[in-house]
Structures are given as C-alpha cells and as structure tokens.
Design an enzyme around this catalytic site. Structure first.
Site, mmCIF file in Angstrom:
data_model
loop_
_atom_site.group_PDB
_atom_site.id
_atom_site.type_symbol
_atom_site.label_atom_id
_atom_site.label_comp_id
_atom_site.label_asym_id
_atom_site.label_seq_id
_atom_site.Cartn_x
_atom_site.Cartn_y
_atom_site.Cartn_z
ATOM 1 N N ASP A 256 0.941 -1.366 -0.234
ATOM 2 C CA ASP A 256 -0.074 -0.051 0.173
ATOM 3 C C ASP A 256 0.740 1.333 -0.063
ATOM 4 O O ASP A 256 2.007 1.326 0.456
ATOM 5 C CB ASP A 256 -0.884 0.268 1.210
ATOM 6 N N LYS A 278 -4.353 1.743 -2.003
ATOM 7 C CA LYS A 278 -5.754 2.346 -2.254
ATOM 8 C C LYS A 278 -6.154 3.669 -1.328
ATOM 9 O O LYS A 278 -5.837 3.377 0.037
ATOM 10 C CB LYS A 278 -6.797 1.293 -1.795
ATOM 11 N N MET A 393 -9.934 6.286 8.791
ATOM 12 C CA MET A 393 -10.287 6.895 7.569
ATOM 13 C C MET A 393 -11.444 7.944 7.707
ATOM 14 O O MET A 393 -12.395 7.907 6.790
ATOM 15 C CB MET A 393 -10.697 5.688 6.564
#
Length: 477
Positions: A256, A278, A393
């Site tokens: 990532d 992502k 997030m």
C-alpha cells in the site's frame, strides 16, 4: 566489501589438541568453550593455583570433548602438536613468554584480557549449534558485543538447533532433486519459516520436508504462497520480527502507499516491489486487480507478501483477499501488525480502556464504500460516554461524525484526539472537543491519513488544548 577489523572464521577443533594455562574464572570459561567444540583440552597449572570455578569444571563432565589437568606449570614442550593455545596469565613477562613459545611452535594463541598478545579473540556467542553466531567488537567494547548477542538471541529461538540438524539430514535430497536458484530457495525459505515459527521439529517434520522436495521437483508452482503482512502504523521499528522475516523471504511485495520506505528497505533486495495502494479520492488499484496479481504470482511459484499498513485484519480488506486465495487453493498466512488505534494511544500517552473512563473500545470505519458516512452504523450505541471510539479513515467525514454523535446524545464537549501520519517523522497530533472536530481535522489536513479518537480518555489533552487555541496541533519530535 568494506574494511574488516578482523576476519571472522569458524575453527573446527573436534578431536584436536588445545593447550591451556591458568586456573582462574577466565580460564575456566575458555576451557568450557573449547571442550564444547569437542577439543581435547590439556591444562597445565599447579593444583594450588586452581580457582573454585576451574576446580568445579574439572570435577564435572564436559558436554563434549575432554579435559586433562597436568599438575605443573606450562613449558615450551606443551605446544608440540597443539591446534590452539590459551593462557590466563597475570604477568606481562610470562604472557609474552607464553605467546613467543606458542608462535615458535606455529600455534595460534590467545591470552585472556590481553589483546596485544592475541592472534585471535573469543567473541560473544549465540549457540544454536550447529548454528553458531559469533560477535566481535575487536576488543573495543565487550559490553556492546554482549548487548548485540542478547538482541540476536531474541531472533533465534532455541529450537533452531533441532531444525538445523534436520536441515543436514535433508540437504542431500534437496541438492539432488532441486535445481539451483528459485526451487532450492523456495524449499529453504519454507523450511526456515517452520524453523522460526515452530518450537521444535515434530515427529513428521522430516517426512514433511522430503514431501515438499518431491512436490517442488514435480512442479515449481508448489512453492507458491501468499503472506498477508501488517506493516504497522509506519515506523519500521514497530514491525514484528515475523513480519521482517516474511519481507526478507518474499519474491514479490504488493504494498500500500501508506507503507514507509524504511519498511521496504528491510525487504529482500531481489524482491519485486509493486505499489497497489488504495486511498480515498485518489486513483488506485481495484481490489479485483490486486487479488488477480496475488493469484498469478503465487501460481507461478512465487512467495507473495501483501504488505498493508496497520494490522491486516482491521479495515484492510483482508477478507476479500483471503476468500479469493482460498478459492484458488493457494496457501495463505497472516502476520498481524500494530493497528493505528494502538499507535494513537501511544502517541497521546493514554490507555484506550482506562477503567475510570472507558469500559469498552470500538474501532469504526469513517466512510462507506460509496465514500460518504456509513449509514448502517448504530450511532446511538456509538454515542456512549463510557467508551472510547476510534474512527479510521474519517478525515473527510469528521464534521459529520461529530454532528451524528452529538445528535444521538454524546456531549458536545466530549474530548477528541486526532493524528495524521502516526509514528512517522511528519506525525501531527491535535486535541479538542467533539463540537470542534471538523475544524481540528481541517487544520491538520483531510488529505493525510487521519485517525480520530473520541472519549474521556483524552480529557487531559482536550483541557490543555482549551487553555490556548481550540486545538493544540503539534508535530512528533
């Protein structure tokens, strides 16, 4: 190769004659070391000069080798036919004479604690025989050498000795049946995984090892596998030992974009590295494409490490990857990592479950698949004044998160803590109250990896922030 202070060598002394003088504790330790190698040690020292440690060792049965005590001082005649000489000698004049006599006979010599009289030195040793690690600081810092030894010992479980012995039994078959290169490395990497993760070889370990050799000889694809590895919040030192071993055994690393360069530096140099990050509001690899890459490389016989920030099993889409790999009958293992919530607690110096303030802790995603606020959350349950809630997030949804929690009864002055880029050099932290959450996150920057903590465990930080600005923002370090 850079400059070497000394040449590290491993000297086979089994059955060879080693001569010694000295009766103190230093001599006793060296005698124990030499007999442990299988040497035939002959000690020349008058009986009245034997210390307690040496006397006890002479009265014991060595684990290997032999020791014979000659009740007389050393003389020049003792060196004939010797492979090595060691002296524990106080007098400078006697030490020099001992060294001159040994060298005249062509015998390498060591005088305990007198580096100027040594042809070789005894370093700190990590013993997992037949695996043996020697550490030398060239006499400059013995205590540092011992500290290094302790660090290495944590990396090498005692059961490693049994696995090394098993390796010697199957090595011939590996050399005969597997071609040099990827096939042999696939075998030894898998074998090493067992050596570092199993207490000791089981009854079927040799049969299993030979069976894996046969599988690889039949098809290179038999070596294919995937390891899902948690990279932690960012700092390389927060990786687990098992994660480091996986990185150093990888053929392919799919990582990532939150994984730090310092962590990637720990990977095997020859490993193929592919960024498959992502991130919200950015163009990124589809999960289906990542799954397909793992399957393709594993079916080509590669060891694939899927490297994810934080912990693999916490908001890392590991479930979709595990399902795909199992459908394809590809062996898969998980190496957990430190999740961001734990790093948040460490950064603010709090306990997420302080018993006077929080009876539970919850990890919640801050956005849905569609990018908005999750609509299927039990907001009434989350608005609990006796819990700590960590939103992952949630940067872009911070203001909406605060509005929902307040609307469902959580006081507007509930303390909050916010951090971006946890455990990295550019880590940023802030604290305040729930009603100001959107503004706090806005000052930190919504485009950075944001973690939000809500709950009374952050009270002191919120109060400190209120004495100045609405939220005190600080960079780590």
């Amino acid at each position: 190769m850079g400059e070497l202070a000394t040449l590290p060598v491993f000297f086979d002394l089994k059955g060879k004659r080693a001569v010694m003088t000295g009766g103190g504790a230093g001599a006793a330790w060296k005698a124990e070391l030499l007999t442990a190698t299988g040497a035939a040690v002959e000690l020349y020292v008058p009986r009245e000069d034997l210390g307690d440690e040496m006397a006890d060792f002479l009265a014991s049965e060595p684990v290997s080798g032999t020791i014979i005590h000659h009740d007389r001082p050393w003389a020049t005649d003792i060196f004939t036919g010797a492979a090595i000489a060691v002296g524990d000698i106080e007098s400078e004049a006697e030490a020099q004479a001992f060294v001159c006599a040994a060298r005249a006979a062509g015998v390498p010599v060591n005088v305990v604690d007198k580096p100027a009289y040594c042809d070789f030195r005894f370093g700190s040793i990590v013993n997992r025989s037949p695996v043996v690690v020697g550490i030398s600081t060239d006499g400059a810092a013995p205590i540092l050498g011992q500290a290094i030894r302790r660090r290495i010992e944590t990396l090498m479980p005692p059961a490693l000795a049994g696995w090394a012995s098993l390796a010697s039994k199957v090595r011939g078959e590996v050399m005969d049946r597997l071609a040099p290169g990827p096939l042999r490395r696939a075998f030894w990497e898998r074998f090493s995984d067992s050596a570092f993760t199993t207490r000791s070889p089981g009854a079927n370990a040799e049969e299993d090892a030979r069976g894996f050799v046969a599988d690889l000889a039949h098809s290179a694809a038999a070596g294919g596998r995937v390891t899902l590895v948690g990279a932690g919040p960012g700092e390389a030192e927060l990786l687990t030992l098992k994660a480091v071993r996986a990185l150093q055994a990888a053929d392919v690393i799919l990582f990532d974009d939150l994984v730090s360069d310092d962590i990637l530096e720990l990977a095997r140099r020859e490993a193929k590295r592919m960024l498959v990050g992502k991130r919200a509001a950015r163009e990124s690899c589809r999960q289906e494409d990542i799954n397909a890459l793992m399957v393709r490389f594993a079916k080509a016989g590669k060891h694939v490490v899927r490297l994810k920030s934080g912990d693999v099993s916490v908001f890392g889409r590991a479930g979709e990857e595990l399902d795909e790999l199992r459908r394809e009958n590809i062996p898969v293992a998980i190496v957990p990592g430190i999740t961001a919530a734990s790093a948040l607690a460490a950064a603010f110096g709090v306990s997420l479950t302080h018993r006077d303030r929080a009876q539970q802790v919850r990890f919640v995603t801050g956005h849905s698949k569609k990018g908005g606020l999750p609509e299927d959350l039990e907001w009434a349950a989350l608005a609990d004044d006796h819990a700590t809630t960590i939103f992952y997030m949630g940067g872009r949804m911070a203001a909406k998160i605060a509005d929902r929690l307040i609307a469902h009864g959580l006081p507007a002055d509930t303390p909050v803590a916010v951090a971006a880029n946890l455990s990295r050099d550019d880590e940023t932290r802030a604290a305040g109250t729930l009603e100001n959450l959107g503004a706090i996150v806005g000052r930190i920057g919504v485009d950075r990896p944001i973690l939000i903590g809500v709950g009374r465990v952050f009270t002191e930080h919120a109060e400190a922030a209120e004495t100045g600005a609405p939220a005190a923002i600080s960079a780590a370090g």
